[in-house]
Design an enzyme around this catalytic site. Structure first.
Site, short mmCIF file in Angstrom:
data_model
loop_
_atom_site.label_atom_id
_atom_site.label_comp_id
_atom_site.label_asym_id
_atom_site.label_seq_id
_atom_site.Cartn_x
_atom_site.Cartn_y
_atom_site.Cartn_z
N HIS A 258 0.82 -1.23 0.24
CA HIS A 258 0.16 -0.02 -0.36
C HIS A 258 0.62 1.05 -0.24
O HIS A 258 0.75 2.27 -0.76
CB HIS A 258 -0.92 0.30 1.27
CG HIS A 258 -1.64 -1.28 1.96
ND1 HIS A 258 -1.58 -1.79 2.46
CD2 HIS A 258 -2.88 -1.33 0.51
CE1 HIS A 258 -2.67 -3.30 2.46
NE2 HIS A 258 -3.29 -2.33 1.59
N GLY B 3 -2.74 -1.97 -7.00
CA GLY B 3 -1.70 -2.42 -6.77
C GLY B 3 -1.53 -3.54 -8.42
O GLY B 3 -3.08 -4.60 -7.84
N ASP C 99 -3.97 -7.37 -7.29
CA ASP C 99 -5.39 -7.88 -7.13
C ASP C 99 -4.68 -7.98 -8.90
O ASP C 99 -5.41 -7.01 -9.52
CB ASP C 99 -5.78 -7.15 -6.79
CG ASP C 99 -6.10 -7.18 -5.19
OD1 ASP C 99 -5.76 -8.16 -4.50
OD2 ASP C 99 -5.61 -6.10 -4.42
N MET D 101 3.50 -9.24 -0.23
CA MET D 101 3.09 -8.29 0.36
C MET D 101 1.44 -8.85 0.43
O MET D 101 0.60 -8.29 0.06
CB MET D 101 3.38 -7.72 0.30
CG MET D 101 4.74 -7.58 1.35
SD MET D 101 5.15 -5.74 2.00
CE MET D 101 6.83 -6.69 2.33
#
Ligand code: PAF
Length: 284
Positions: free
Chosen positions: A41, A151, A154, A188
């Site tokens: 993030h 990101g 996904d 992550m």
């Protein structure tokens, strides 16, 4: 921590604030999240921070993208920690609404993307992308960003949201950033925190499987079944239960036997009730 982060809790206040910023000629960059922030993030926030006058992030564990037997209640949350991280990354506005303010009673309008949402995670999690598209459409209407950063972990979400933005003419650019990995290669994810220590060790098998596929692809293998078997064998050595392993066209998300110009290799694996995803794109 001292910082100028403004936390906004209601859609109305957010929209009034961003409308004013737009009138003042400020560019707005947006990073939507479900919180429990990690380096992935933060890397998106850094991209947005460099490009925009105003950086808006949201933290909302969106109930409409979770199925009845999924991990909505167990999804990790730690707002104080997230707030501090947002301060450190120079976020200007953090939108942190409740489900009640986001979804009014008898809310009955939805956004459905129909071409790319039916496979991979969409096939395993009916209604998931309807929930994602609806909440992101709402967020875009509230944040009014010039661009949004997502990101690449996904992979399907990114493609579905690009399509939604294109089809519905949202005046927003979508930027993406590559998956950030732990030192052993595990992608992550906020959900990693819910793995037991044994599962955490086993979870690296998703990355290892993808690495084997990359190697064999580089050596000339183009048969999708052969490549998928490499991942399956790697996962089957662990306690992970495979939801899917797919090698599909990177744009249409349609399956093929022999790999063509650009292929998306995507997988989802469950360790107990923790579902992990990962992917790689192979370019011929
Ligand atoms: O990727 C996520 O965290 C969520 O799906 C998103 C885009 C914030 C929508 O709830």
């Amino acid at each position: 921590m001292e910082c100028s982060l403004k936390i906004i809790r209601t859609p109305q206040e957010l929209q009034q604030t961003t409308q004013l910023l737009r009138r003042e000629g400020k560019t707005i960059g947006f990073v939507p999240t479900m919180g429990f922030l990690h380096e992935g993030h933060l890397s998106l926030m850094r991209i947005a921070r460099k490009k925009a006058h105003v950086l808006v992030a949201s933290i909302f564990v969106n109930p409409t993208q979770f199925g009845p037997n999924e991990d909505l209640d167990a999804y990790p949350r730690d707002f104080k920690r997230d707030e501090n991280l947002c301060c450190e990354e120079g976020v200007d506005i953090l939108f942190y609404p409740t489900a009640d303010t986001m979804y009014r009673t008898a809310s009955s309008s939805w956004v459905d993307e129909e071409a790319l949402s039916g496979v991979l995670c969409g096939a395993m999690r009916p209604g998931h992308f309807r929930g994602v598209c609806t909440v992101v459409a709402k967020l875009l209407n509230l944040v009014l960003p010039d661009f949004m950063v997502l990101g690449e972990k996904d992979a399907q979400q990114l493609r579905v949201l690009r399509r939604m933005v294109r089809d519905l003419n949202f005046p927003v650019e979508i930027l993406s950033s590559s998956t950030v990995r732990e030192s052993d290669g595990l992608a992550m994810s906020s959900r990693n925190s819910r793995l037991s220590s044994v599962e955490r060790t086993e979870a690296v098998s998703l990355f290892q499987g993808l690495e084997k596929v990359k190697e064999r692809f580089a050596a000339g293998e183009r048969n999708a079944e052969v490549l998928k078997a490499l991942i399956r064998e790697t996962i089957e050595k662990t306690s992970g239960i495979i939801d899917y392993i797919e090698i599909i066209d990177n744009e249409s998300l349609e399956s093929f036997q022999t790999l063509e110009t650009s292929a998306l290799v995507a997988l989802a694996v469950r360790f107990s009730d923790v579902r992990l995803i990962d992917n790689v794109v192979l370019e011929s």
